[in-house]
Design an enzyme around this catalytic site. Structure first.
Site, PDB file in Angstrom:
ATOM      1  N   SER A 126     -11.077   2.388   9.905  1.00 30.00           N
ATOM      2  CA  SER A 126     -11.265   3.198   8.409  1.00 30.00           C
ATOM      3  C   SER A 126     -11.867   2.018   7.479  1.00 30.00           C
ATOM      4  CB  SER A 126     -10.091   3.659   7.931  1.00 30.00           C
ATOM      5  OG  SER A 126     -10.282   4.216   6.588  1.00 30.00           O
TER       6      SER A 126
ATOM      7  N   GLN B 296      -3.990  -4.652  13.042  1.00 28.28           N
ATOM      8  CA  GLN B 296      -4.999  -4.564  12.626  1.00 28.28           C
ATOM      9  C   GLN B 296      -5.845  -5.981  12.537  1.00 28.28           C
ATOM     10  OE1 GLN B 296      -5.476  -0.138  10.576  1.00 28.28           O
ATOM     11  NE2 GLN B 296      -5.649  -2.133   9.444  1.00 28.28           N
TER      12      GLN B 296
ATOM     13  N   GLU C 184     -10.402   6.957  16.711  1.00 30.17           N
ATOM     14  CA  GLU C 184     -10.745   6.530  15.301  1.00 30.17           C
ATOM     15  C   GLU C 184     -10.442   4.831  15.844  1.00 30.17           C
ATOM     16  OE1 GLU C 184      -8.790   5.505  11.102  1.00 30.17           O
ATOM     17  OE2 GLU C 184      -8.923   7.469  11.676  1.00 30.17           O
TER      18      GLU C 184
ATOM     19  N   ARG D  94       5.111   1.302   9.786  1.00 28.53           N
ATOM     20  CA  ARG D  94       4.892   2.666   9.082  1.00 28.53           C
ATOM     21  C   ARG D  94       5.894   3.589   9.777  1.00 28.53           C
ATOM     22  NH1 ARG D  94      -1.821   3.206   8.857  1.00 28.53           N
ATOM     23  NH2 ARG D  94      -1.811   1.165   7.569  1.00 28.53           N
TER      24      ARG D  94
ATOM     25  N   ASP E 264       0.727  -0.992  -0.088  1.00 31.78           N
ATOM     26  CA  ASP E 264      -0.003  -0.057   0.029  1.00 31.78           C
ATOM     27  C   ASP E 264       0.782   1.384   0.001  1.00 31.78           C
ATOM     28  OD1 ASP E 264      -2.097   1.868   0.202  1.00 31.78           O
ATOM     29  OD2 ASP E 264      -2.781   1.174   2.028  1.00 31.78           O
TER      30      ASP E 264
ATOM     31  N   ASP F 262     -14.955   6.642   8.624  1.00 28.86           N
ATOM     32  CA  ASP F 262     -14.142   6.380   9.871  1.00 28.86           C
ATOM     33  C   ASP F 262     -15.126   5.965  10.983  1.00 28.86           C
ATOM     34  OD1 ASP F 262     -11.795   6.395   8.693  1.00 28.86           O
ATOM     35  OD2 ASP F 262     -11.434   8.338   9.303  1.00 28.86           O
TER      36      ASP F 262
END
Length: 333
Positions: free
Chosen positions: A250, A123, A247, A108, A55, A234
């Site tokens: 998403s 996740q 959050e 990330r 991604d 979200d």
């Protein structure tokens, strides 16, 4: 931005926290799997650079990459499984109504780290094959409500096991678009708007993220090849401890050939239509899908009432952050 709640004291010891993390993850994973009728599949941590399946996020984040001893080219640690999930549904022969999920771990390196953000991302990633007739707002809302119901039920079970916890989940979702939110609070920033609406309604699904608003600004960035910007959003929950919108997910209905072309054109990225992944959407090789990610550490933070994501996952933090957390009675793992 770091938030240090005044007088913070974790309700659980570190030993209790470790057990409670497993309770949260096991409970929610099982509840969600039953709710959405999920099939668990195995997903990659690394992919080859040449595959183009990693991604790009917003297109500027640097990927962790390295050469290999016995394989030519370079490998990359995934930043998310956005592309991979849709490709997997096609490769494995899934049909409309069938759903997959996996434990996604990613790095990330360019994320700004704070209470809510870590360079390590974990996740539950899921993706469902849908029909053309299901590409609509009502189906999206129905799916959101099922996920929120799973969070609500999981919180009840966790609180039964750990009565010292007091977080109460509101399962009644308030749906609103980013344009409606901008119209309500035109003088606030995007995050300030999220805080205002989530503080009032507790559980919010903020829809239509990625395109430009009437102001000319975007509420937030979304890759043009991922969600259909008119059919995504979200899940936000009010975090009383941190005093902010939180959050948890998403998600959205993914692009079809029409919305992919339109979004690439809007971003001046039509040359990407030559990429293999994009071609397979444009020529309808890949199935129509809905999917998203639900943060594992985020959910643990919320249900276990932790002030920092580093209290529920092991990651790398600056010396300055570690000292600030220690001074505010936040013990990072």
């Amino acid at each position: 931005m770091n938030i240090y709640p005044k007088g913070y004291q974790s309700s659980l010891s570190q030993k209790q926290t470790q057990k409670a993390i497993k309770t949260v993850k096991d409970t929610f994973q099982n509840t969600l799997a039953k709710t959405l009728e999920l099939d668990r599949i195995t997903a990659p941590l690394i992919v080859t650079k040449a595959s183009g399946i990693n991604d790009d996020l917003n297109g500027v984040e640097r990927k962790v990459h390295f050469t290999m001893k016995n394989v030519s080219g370079e490998a990359e640690v995934v930043q998310s499984l956005a592309k991979w999930k849709r490709q997997a549904l096609y490769r494995y022969g899934y049909k409309p109504g069938e759903v997959i999920y996996t434990d996604m771990n990613a790095i990330r390196r360019d994320d700004d780290t704070d209470n809510l953000h870590s360079m390590f991302v974990d996740q539950w990633d899921w993706c469902k094959v849908i029909t053309k007739e299901q590409r609509n707002t009502e189906f999206l809302k129905e799916t959101v409500q099922k996920i929120v119901n799973a969070i609500y039920e999981s919180n009840k079970k966790v609180r039964e096991q750990y009565p010292v916890l007091s977080f109460e989940m509101n399962k009644d979702v308030f749906f609103i678009t980013t344009q409606e939110l901008e119209d309500m609070f035109p003088d606030l920033t995007a995050k300030e708007r999220e805080n205002e609406i989530t503080k009032e309604h507790k559980t919010v699904f903020l829809m239509q993220i990625g395109g430009r608003l009437k102001s000319g600004e975007k509420h937030d960035g979304r890759a043009p090849y991922y969600d259909d910007w008119s059919l995504n959003g979200d899940i936000l929950v009010w975090n009383e401890l941190l005093g902010c919108a939180f959050e948890l997910s998403s998600m959205g209905i993914r692009v079809d050939s029409k919305s992919l072309h339109a979004q690439l054109k809007e971003e001046n990225l039509l040359e990407r239509e030559n990429f293999e992944f994009h071609k397979c959407i444009l020529d309808n090789t890949y199935p129509l899908t809905i999917g998203g990610g639900i943060g594992q550490s985020r959910l643990c933070m919320l249900l276990l009432q932790k002030a920092h994501i580093g209290e529920v996952q092991c990651s790398v933090w600056s010396d300055e952050m570690r000292e600030e957390c220690k001074a505010n009675n936040i013990i990072l793992l």
